[in-house]
Enzyme design. Sequence first.
Site, mmCIF file in Angstrom:
data_model
loop_
_atom_site.group_PDB
_atom_site.id
_atom_site.type_symbol
_atom_site.label_atom_id
_atom_site.label_comp_id
_atom_site.label_asym_id
_atom_site.label_seq_id
_atom_site.Cartn_x
_atom_site.Cartn_y
_atom_site.Cartn_z
ATOM 1 N N THR A 15 -9.918 3.379 2.263
ATOM 2 C CA THR A 15 -8.516 3.607 1.933
ATOM 3 C C THR A 15 -7.890 2.404 1.217
ATOM 4 O O THR A 15 -7.057 2.578 0.321
ATOM 5 C CB THR A 15 -7.700 3.933 3.198
ATOM 6 O OG1 THR A 15 -7.874 2.895 4.164
ATOM 7 C CG2 THR A 15 -8.141 5.262 3.793
ATOM 8 N N HIS A 112 -6.277 -7.652 6.990
ATOM 9 C CA HIS A 112 -6.484 -7.422 8.423
ATOM 10 C C HIS A 112 -5.258 -6.723 8.983
ATOM 11 O O HIS A 112 -4.119 -7.094 8.659
ATOM 12 C CB HIS A 112 -6.692 -8.755 9.146
ATOM 13 C CG HIS A 112 -6.986 -8.606 10.606
ATOM 14 N ND1 HIS A 112 -8.227 -8.260 11.078
ATOM 15 C CD2 HIS A 112 -6.176 -8.729 11.697
ATOM 16 C CE1 HIS A 112 -8.185 -8.183 12.397
ATOM 17 N NE2 HIS A 112 -6.951 -8.456 12.802
ATOM 18 N N ALA A 182 2.140 -1.299 5.171
ATOM 19 C CA ALA A 182 1.756 -2.705 4.981
ATOM 20 C C ALA A 182 0.489 -2.863 4.148
ATOM 21 O O ALA A 182 0.531 -3.394 3.043
ATOM 22 C CB ALA A 182 1.592 -3.389 6.335
ATOM 23 N N GLU A 183 -0.631 -2.383 4.658
ATOM 24 C CA GLU A 183 -1.900 -2.666 3.986
ATOM 25 C C GLU A 183 -1.914 -2.198 2.537
ATOM 26 O O GLU A 183 -2.290 -2.956 1.633
ATOM 27 C CB GLU A 183 -3.062 -2.022 4.747
ATOM 28 C CG GLU A 183 -3.315 -2.615 6.115
ATOM 29 C CD GLU A 183 -4.495 -1.948 6.805
ATOM 30 O OE1 GLU A 183 -5.561 -1.814 6.171
ATOM 31 O OE2 GLU A 183 -4.342 -1.543 7.982
#
Length: 203
Positions: A15, A112, A182-183
Site C-alpha cells: 500500500t 513506521h 499519515a503513512e
Amino acid sequence: MIPVPIAVFVSGGGTNLQALLDAERAGALRSGRIALTVSSSPAAFALERAQARGIPASVIARKNYASAADYDAAFPRLLDEYGIRLIALAGFFAVLGATVLEAYKGRIINVHPSLLPAFGGRGFYGLKVHEAALARGVKVTGATVHFVNGVIDGGEIIAQKAVSVHDGDTPETLQQRVMREAEWVLYPAATEAVCAALLRQDA
C-alpha cells in the site's frame, strides 16, 4: 536535473508502494522516480502493483541464498544494475545486512506506523504496533519516516504525522486510519524531500 532513481523494498500488499506510485503519477514526486521494486517474497501483492505500472520487479528471498553474506551481497549487485540512489522500505520485513547499510548509508528510508520512538524496535510491525498503542491507552499515534541504520527503527527521524486514536478503535481500524491519514501522505512527501536534498548535493 535527472530524478533520483528509487528502489522500493516490499514484502506484502504494497500500500505504501502504491502511495509512492500515485504521488509520482500526480507529479508530487518530482525529484525522484521509482525505478525498481524489490520483494522478499514472490507472493507479495506489491509485485502486481509494480507490474501494473510497468516498474521492473525482482525477488531476493533469504531461502535462495546459502549464507547471510551471499544474501546481503545480492542487493547491491541488483541495485547497481538500475543505478539506484535511494532505497525506500515499504513494509519490507527482512532485516538489511551491513553490506547494504554501508553501501547506502544515509540513502535508506522507512515508514513506521507509530510516532517513534514509541512502539518501535524489534517485534513492532504491522498490527502489532497498533495493538501495543491501544493496550497502552494512548490518545494520539501516527507515522514516522526515518533514515535506516543498524538499529531497528533507530535512525534519524525525517518527518512525523500524528493521528488521533478513537474510542472503540480496534487494531485494524487504527491501522487503516494511520495509513490513510499519515503513512500515505507522509511517505511520498518525505521521499520527495530526501530526493530533492540528494539533487541539491549534486548541484
